[in-house]
Each structure stands twice: as structure tokens, then as C-alpha cells.
Motif scaffolding. Structure first.
Motif, PDB file in Angstrom:
ATOM      1  N   UNK A   1      33.898  45.924  35.848  1.00 58.44           N
ATOM      2  CA  UNK A   1      34.484  45.509  37.116  1.00 58.44           C
ATOM      3  C   UNK A   1      34.981  44.161  37.069  1.00 58.44           C
ATOM      4  N   UNK A   2      35.134  43.418  36.152  1.00 55.61           N
ATOM      5  CA  UNK A   2      35.414  42.011  36.135  1.00 55.61           C
ATOM      6  C   UNK A   2      36.753  41.923  35.674  1.00 55.61           C
ATOM      7  N   UNK A   3      37.646  43.138  35.306  1.00 53.03           N
ATOM      8  CA  UNK A   3      39.153  42.889  35.008  1.00 53.03           C
ATOM      9  C   UNK A   3      39.447  42.693  33.720  1.00 53.03           C
ATOM     10  N   UNK A   4      38.553  43.492  32.538  1.00 55.09           N
ATOM     11  CA  UNK A   4      38.964  43.184  31.280  1.00 55.09           C
ATOM     12  C   UNK A   4      40.120  43.715  30.966  1.00 55.09           C
ATOM     13  N   UNK A   5      40.654  44.898  31.515  1.00 54.75           N
ATOM     14  CA  UNK A   5      41.958  45.316  31.093  1.00 54.75           C
ATOM     15  C   UNK A   5      42.974  44.543  31.441  1.00 54.75           C
ATOM     16  N   UNK A   6      42.949  43.892  32.828  1.00 57.67           N
ATOM     17  CA  UNK A   6      43.899  42.813  33.464  1.00 57.67           C
ATOM     18  C   UNK A   6      43.893  41.574  32.242  1.00 57.67           C
TER      19      UNK A   6
END
Length: 855
Positions: free
Chosen positions: A184-189
Motif C-alpha cells: 500500500x506504500x506504492x512499490x509499483x510507482x
């Protein structure tokens, strides 16, 4: 939001069987939408009575918990609608009305606990799951100019861990970076940033499952559409087995030319079919980044049944060696759950002698789940308990089993009880089945187009849901005991990715622990059989690529060395992995051995032959000659076998500790994920929304507001400071400017020479980013405690517009950290206030005008 749930649903019930018409202004919850879909499914035979009762009850509970009162709905009672008794069996109160109608209200249910006080706490934790309240994020941090340039919709970082992970990934220059970042902390981004900051070059993302590859392809299609960018000439992003041979060929060609900006694939495809294309791209300087998602699986899965995870570094090393010196590919290893063994394996496999691995440790425990456990004397009683949980706990819901046959039996059992909106996903499921289940469960087509939901409950084995962007799963039930705490925590973590509370309920039966212990024992070949099999593989190997490697066929062993009957390949791979972990060899993905001077047609034919044979081949490079003797080899193999089993046992013991219900689940998990790396100890703060121990003694609970990690930016070895010669061996340099100097031009030249971290006002930093759109500009937020000024060991530029050097800037300079100080000609020397800094500078000095001319 659920503002109109009750009125919309009541209107639909009155109009049934006519499909409900939903006005654009209606604000309804996902569950209300599912209830409408299930009601329509009754007319088509696609929904069962239990689907409808469970969803309607959930809507009523959401309304009561969120808005108060005792909401009710009037429902039909004639077939195919549920009877009054069936509503009661689903946790509802029922009263009869005229015209064959029933009025239903919902009762809350929580898994049973051991005392009234605990039950009251349990019910409150379940109640929170029904509360329709969006989470608030109090830890947002202003984002860097490069982050906003890459992700215009992201106005802020979601905490310090994401900021440092994003910075480290953007500044990574050919190194290996391990990022532990919560779900939920944006690893994909973080993984996408390098691609979005450039106009050419390839990012390869290695994912563990086909479902995840397809899901990431869907998200990338959305990204391509929303940014009006062309990220693939083939308009495909998942390189998977079900893809046609022609499409695979087109994707490989696009990777070679750098026009395929991003591709998602499995470790098997990466080390086999894609390896030549990846290495060819690297030779041209077009391979920007390789991302390993869910990197803990390199150890957890790669040590036994998917060894290609541990062959990935072989392709990476070949690509790295082939790339030009100034265009080396970077490696990004992402995970939310890294235990000590996984960290050690990743460091061993992905570090290079001249480039040790960097790490950003931002691990935090999930605060969304409340944990519930029940232990039953028989399989029948466990089945009844899990079935009750599926019936009465909120949807969307995942039911986990250990065995494939158990998952299939559970899906059949649920259908027999009245659920039709249920499906199973296991290792036997086809790619098309996986894609269909995700579309029906999510209510969204692969291109992002909304569609009706036809699934609310998915039964899966351990790989299901891994990394998937299904944010609103509310309940995770285990009808099994996972063999490690890692598996349990990862599966519970499939819920609550939207930040809202969730429920984790594990129902245990007598045989579960025996099954878990058997699974926990990783199959590692013994000394005698291992040496015999290894010696035979060496004897049957073929030198390739000028003798620099040996090529082994996985299926080449004679019958008298068979172990486990016809499982030649599996035991060959286990042997090779053991030899690798012992340090005797390194695994390399097979590369085509194509001679010089042949025609394009001959080359194409040899490549086709290579792609056909690659799945049966492994290349190795001998590393330690002392381990080529039987006794030394056996000693080293025995030590590796012990390390593997100790790690497995530790994880099983932690799972048993959780099941004992005597200590806080959050504290147990936090202790498991504390690791040591490069001499430093990285801790994880405990967090727990609720578990048996904390419900017994609420004062001992760590709560849901753990201290946020503040990981430092990795050292300067990941950045190239091509301005260093201007400092002349000094730690810092003063650059003076006069009115009218072209500072924007100077700043851009300095950024182009590897100076990425800037202590300037935000407006200047954003203007600099626009002037150098493909170079990441990190803005030094002056907020105390977060500033790179104090902590960043790499080069930093500080711009001053007064006659005084700020105290904190001078303190950094005094420590010897590499600093470029830019200020007016009238800037005074803090050490000698009566003198100008340019006259008596202890560092190196240049004027902005002369420096710009020299650059």
C-alpha cells in the motif's frame, strides 16, 4: 461510499425481477453493487440464495454501523428468493409481511472467543470492518520534483519509507537496491519511475504468477491510456506462456530495440526465452532496470521448486557485463516481507564484488487485520466453523487451503450450501481461468472497463492474490495451517490494501500441524546422492561459449541415479541449487552459442533451435575448485542444508507461537521480520488491531500507530558525481554568482553531471526538473529530521541567497560530506565573519560564470 445503499437496494428489491437502474449521482458501496449483481444473477441461475442473503446482510450492517439505527429491508420470499429460515441461518432477524414479503434486519457476528470481555472486544473489531469510513493518511510528505514529473497525480509521498525508496530507486545507477516497503506504500510507482522519467529503454519486471503479470499488464494499459504515451509497439506487456509464438517474437524484437518500455514476465521466461533479447538490449545500453517483485520468493520458492528465481542473477550479470560502462542496468528488489534468510540469499545472489547491495528498510507491519483463531477436535467441526465464517463475515473474501484438492473440494462444498458466486484458483488453473476469475471478482475487464461482478468468494492456494491490486478484500479465512509465519502473514495481507480494517480467521483441525511440518521440510538432496548426481551432471555437461561455461540438460541423468522415481528434473535442480548455495558454482541462464560469420537465415534457425531447447538447459560457471572433491563438497552442502532448515524451522515455530494465542500476533511477526544487514540491525515496530492476547489484555497491545521507519538514503556509490574533479580533491566547493548570472543554465549543467540532490526553494527545484526532464531532481525538504543535508553521504548542492551561510549547511560542510555551495559574491565565511568566503575559502572556489563557461 454507502450514502444511498439502502434506498437504491430497496428500490431494486421492489422492482425485481426488473434490473435496477442506477442513477449517476447515486453513491453506493462496492458491496451494494455486488448485491444488485447477485439479485440479477438469481434470474439467470448465476447466484444462489446464500450469495444474496450474505450481501444484503452486509449492506444492512454497513448502514447500521456507519449511520446508526437498526436498518431493515423488505425482500421477496418466493423462489428463487431465500426462505425465512435461510435468512435466519445467515444471521438475520425476519418478520413476515403481506404480499409474500419479509422484513429483514442484520445481526453482527464475530468468531467466538473465550470470555464475554474478549467477545465484546472481538465484536467491536468486526464492527470496524463494516464502518464505511475512508482511511486518513497523516504521514503524507511533500514529494520531490522528479516524483511529480513521473506521477502527476501523486501530490505527496505516503510516508518517509516511500520517499526514500523512490529517491534511492531514481538515483540507482547500475547497482542492486533492495527495498522493503509495506503493502500500500506504492512499490509499483517506485518501479515505474525510471521508465516514466525517460523516453527510451527497457524495464523488465519479474513477477511470481501469471495472474500478477496479467494484472500489471491491465494497470500499464491504463497508464498508457491516461498519459497518452506509447509504451509498447506490440501493445502487450505480459510475456506469458499462453501468448502466441508470433506475439512473443514481436515482444522480444521490441525489447532488443528498446521500444518495449516495460514488460512483465516470470523468472522462467526471463532466464529462458527472454534472456537473449535482454542481453542484446543491454549491449546497446537500452536495458535500464530489472525489477524483481515479491523478492522474498527468490529464497522461499527458488530454493526448492522454482529454481529459476535463483538463476535470475545469471542473466543480470551477463547483461551488466555486456552493457556500456555508463549505461549499466540497475536492479530493484521489492518486497513487503523480508526475513533474515531472504535478505541473506538476496545479498549473496545480487551483490557484486565492486558494487555491494544497497538497502532501504521501510518495513512496517500491517495495521488493518484483526486476528482470530479456533482449534477444533475434528475435520468436520473445523469445516463447520470455516463455513460459518464464509457465511457471516464480510465480502470480498478469500478462503485459503494448502492443497489443490482441498481448494477444489471447498469450492464444491460452498456451492452445495447455496453459494454460486464462488471460484477456486490453484496451480492447476489455466491462464484464461485466472484472468476470468480476476475479472469476475473485481468487476472490471482487463482494459479497465467496468463489468458486473459474479464472484465474491475465491478459494485459493498459497500463490493466489500475490501482489494483486484487489484493494477491498475484507476477510481472509484459513481452513489450514500455513507451514511458515511468512506464508500466513502474506496471505492475511491480501486483505485491506485500501487501508481499511479487515479480518483474518484461521480454523485449525487435528491434521493441520502434521501437514504444515511436512511442507516446512524443504527437500534438499542428501550428501551421497547429491555428490553422485552432481558428478554425473559434470560428466555429461557440454562446454559452451568458448568453454567459459558448462551446459547441463536437466533431464540427462541415467536411470540408476533416479530419486523419487521419474522426478529426474526436480532432483537435478535441487542438486544444482545446493551446489550453488555452497559456493561451488554460479548458475547462468543459457545463452545461444552462435558462431560469427553466418548468414541471417542461419542465425535465425539457430535461435529457433535455442528457444526450443532452452527450457531443458542450465549453464553453470565453476567458482571454487576446492569444492570439487567429495568430502569438501559434502561438508559445504551439509552447512547449507542446515542453514535452510534452521530458517524454515524458525518460521514454523513463529507460526506455532501465533497459534498458541499466548502472545501478541503483531509482536511475534515483528520479531520474525527484524534482520541484520551489513552489520546494522533493522527492527520492525509491532502493530496489532486485535488478536487473542491483546483482547485478553488490551493494555499490552502495541496498537495501530507504530513508529514510522526513517530509512536513510543509500551511500553515494549509487550516484556518479562527474563534478568531483572541479572540487580538486576537496570535500566542498564554493560557487559564487553575481546579479544577472544564468543560474538556471548552471543548475541544469550540474544536474546533467550527476548532482541530483538540491537544497533550494521548491520553485527552483521544480523549474530545474522541467529543464532536465530525464534526470531525477531530489528536493532537500528542510523539515528537521528528514533533510538529506544531515544524512545524505553523496554529493549535495545548497543554494544560498543571503550573505550568511545557514548553520546547518556549514555543519554539513564541516563534516566533510561532498557539498557544492552556491551563493552571492558577498557570502561571508562563517569561520571568519570579517572575510568573504571566496577570498579565504578552505574548499575550492569558482564563479558561476567561469564554471558555466568551463562546463
Amino acid at each position: 461510499m454507502s450514502e444511498h445503499d439502502l434506498s437504491v437496494l430497496q428500490n431494486a428489491l421492489q422492482a425485481w425481477p426488473t434490473p435496477a437502474h442506477l442513477e449517476a449521482h447515486h453513491r453506493i458501496s462496492d458491496v451494494c453493487r455486488r448485491a444488485l449483481d447477485a439479485m440479477h444473477g438469481l434470474t439467470l441461475g448465476e447466484s444462489g440464495w446464500l450469495d444474496v442473503t450474505a450481501l444484503v446482510r452486509q449492506v444492512l450492517l454497513i448502514q447500521g454501523v456507519t449511520y446508526g439505527g437498526a436498518p431493515s429491508l423488505v425482500v421477496p420470499s418466493e423462489a428463487p428468493w431465500p426462505t425465512a429460515d435461510q435468512w435466519r441461518d445467515t444471521g438475520c432477524d425476519v418478520s413476515s409481511l403481506a404480499n409474500a414479503r419479509l422484513r429483514v434486519t442484520a445481526e453482527l457476528w464475530a468468531p467466538p472467543t473465550s470470555s464475554p470481555e474478549e467477545q465484546e472486544a472481538a465484536e467491536e473489531q468486526v464492527r470496524e470492518v463494516y464502518r464505511d469510513l475512508d482511511p486518513t493518511w497523516s504521514n503524507q510528505i511533500p514529494s520531490d520534483p522528479f516524483w511529480r514529473a513521473a506521477h502527476p497525480d501523486f501530490g505527496a509521498y505516503r510516508g518517509e519509507p516511500q520517499r526514500q525508496a523512490a529517491r534511492a530507486a531514481a538515483l540507482n545507477d547500475g547497482g542492486s537496491l533492495m527495498v522493503a516497503l509495506p503493502t500500500g506504500r506504492g512499490k509499483t510507482a517506485v518501479a515505474w519511475t525510471t521508465m516514466l522519467m525517460s523516453h527510451t529503454g527497457v524495464t523488465v519486471v519479474i513477477v511470481p504468477t501469471v495472474v500478477l503479470a496479467l494484472d500489471m499488464e491491465r494497470r500499464t494499459i491504463d497508464l498508457e491510456r491516461s498519459t497518452s504515451r506509447v509504451l509498447s509497439p506490440v501493445h502487450r506487456f505480459a510475456y506469458i506462456g499462453a501468448m502466441s509464438a508470433e506475439t512473443k517474437k514481436e515482444l522480444r524484437a521490441a525489447i532488443r530495440t528498446g521500444s518495449q518500455r516495460i514488460v512483465y514476465t516470470s523468472p522462467e521466461a526471463f532466464v529462458q526465452g527472454l534472456s537473449d533479447a535482454v542481453i542484446t538490449a543491454a549491449k546497446k545500453g537500452l536495458l535500464q532496470q530489472v525489477v524483481v517483485d515479491e523478492a522474498h520468493l527468490v529464497d522461499q520458492w527458488g530454493t526448492e521448486f522454482r529454481p529459476e528465481f535463483q538463476m535470475v542473477p545469471g542473466v543480470l550479470n551477463a547483461a551488466y557485463d555486456a552493457a556500456p560502462d555508463d549505461l549499466k542496468p540497475s536492479t530493484l528488489l521489492l518486497s513487503a516481507t523480508l526475513a533474515q534468510r531472504s535478505v541473506d540469499v538476496l545479498e549473496s545472489l545480487f551483490s557484486k564484488p565492486e558494487r555491494p547491495m544497497d538497502v532501504v528498510w521501510g518495513t512496517e507491519l500491517r495495521t488493518e487485520p484483526s486476528y482470530f483463531f479456533s482449534n477444533h477436535p475434528s475435520e468436520e467441526e473445523r469445516t463447520a466453523a470455516a463455513l460459518k465464517g464464509v457465511t457471516l463475515l464480510p465480502r470480498p473474501l478469500i478462503l485459503y487451503t494448502t492443497k489443490v484438492e482441498d481448494a477444489e473440494q471447498w469450492a464444491d462444498r460452498l456451492r452445495a450450501t447455496g453459494l454460486q458466486r464462488v471460484a477456486a484458483i490453484t496451480g492447476k488453473s489455466s491462464d484464461e481461468e485466472r484472468r476470468s476469475v480476476m475479472e469476475r471478482w473485481r468487476g472490471e475487464k482487463p482494459d479497465g472497463t467496468p463489468t458486473a461482478t459474479t464472484l465474491d468468494v475465491v478459494v485459493g492456494t498459497s500463490a493466489f492474490g500475490l501482489g494483486l491490486d484487489m484493494s477491498n478484500v475484507r476477510t481472509v479465512i484459513h481452513a489450514c495451517v500455513p507451514e511458515t509465519i511468512d506464508r500466513y502473514y502474506q496471505e492475511v495481507g491480501r486483505g485491506g490494501r485500501d487501508g481499511r480494517p479487515t479480518l483474518g480467521y484461521l480454523a485449525q483441525a487435528p491434521d493441520d500441524m502434521h501437514i504444515a511440518e511436512n511442507l516446512n521440510s524443504i527437500k534438499v538432496i542428501g550428501d551421497e546422492l547429491g555428490w553422485a548426481r552432481w558428478e554425473a551432471m559434470l560428466n555429461q555437461s557440454t562446454p559452451v561459449l568458448g568453454g567459459s561455461r558448462l551446459r547441463i540438460k536437466r533431464s540427462s541423468l541415467p536411470a540408476h541415479l533416479n530419486e523419487g522415481y521419474d522426478q529426474h528434473n526436480a532432483w537435478n535442480l535441487r542438486t544444482l541449487l545446493l551446489v550453488t548455495l555452497a559456493g561451488a558454482i554460479t548458475l547462468r541462464a543459457p545463452q545461444p552459442d552462435i558462431p560469427e560469420g553466418i548468414t541471417p537465415e542461419e542465425r535465425s534457425a539457430l535461435l529457433d533451435e535455442y528457444y526450443e531447447q532452452a527450457p531443458d538447459a542450465i549453464d553453470i560457471v565453476l567458482q571454487d575448485g576446492t569444492l570439487m572433491q567429495p568430502e569438501a563438497w559434502k561438508k559445504a552442502a551439509h552447512a547449507v542444508r542446515q542453514q535452510i532448515q534452521q530458517a524454515q524451522t524458525k518460521s514454523l515455530v513463529a507460526m506455532q507461537k501465533v497459534l498458541a494465542q499466548t502472545t501478541c500476533v503483531g509482536r511475534t511477526i515483528a520479531q520474525h521480520y527484524a534482520v541484520t544487514f551489513d552489520g546494522a540491525r533493522f527492527h520492525v515496530s509491532a502493530a496489532c488491531r486485535g488478536c487473542p492476547s491483546c483482547r485478553r489484555d488490551p493494555s499490552s497491545s502495541p496498537g495501530t500507530s507504530p513508529a514510522e521507519p526513517a530509512p536513510p538514503l543509500p551511500t553515494s556509490r549509487t550516484a556518479t558525481d562527474r563534478m568531483a574533479p572541479w572540487r580538486g580533491g576537496q570535500g566542498w566547493m564554493f560557487i559564487s554568482y553575481a546579479p544577472g548570472d544564468r543560474l538556471d543554465d548552471l543548475f541544469a549543467r550540474m544536474a546533467e553531471r550527476g548532482l541530483n540532490v538540491w537544497r533550494v526553494d521548491l520553485e527552483t527545484a521544480e523549474r530545474l526538473q522541467r529543464n532536465v526532464p530525464t534526470i531525477p531532481v531530489v528536493w532537500d525538504d528542510p523539515e528537521p529530521g528528514f533533510s538529506p543535508l544531515e544524512f545524505h553521504p553523496g554529493p549535495l548542492v545548497a543554494v544560498v541567497h543571503s550573505d550568511e551561510v545557514p548553520k546547518r549547511v556549514w555543519e554539513r560542510i564541516s563534516t566533510g560530506l561532498p557539498t557544492y555551495l552556491i551563493g552571492p559574491e558577498t557570502l561571508r565565511n562563517p569561520s571568519r565573519p570579517d572575510s568573504l568566503l571566496r577570498d579565504v575559502s578552505e574548499g575550492t572556489y569558482a564563479s558561476a560564470k567561469s564554471l558555466l563557461k568551463g562546463m
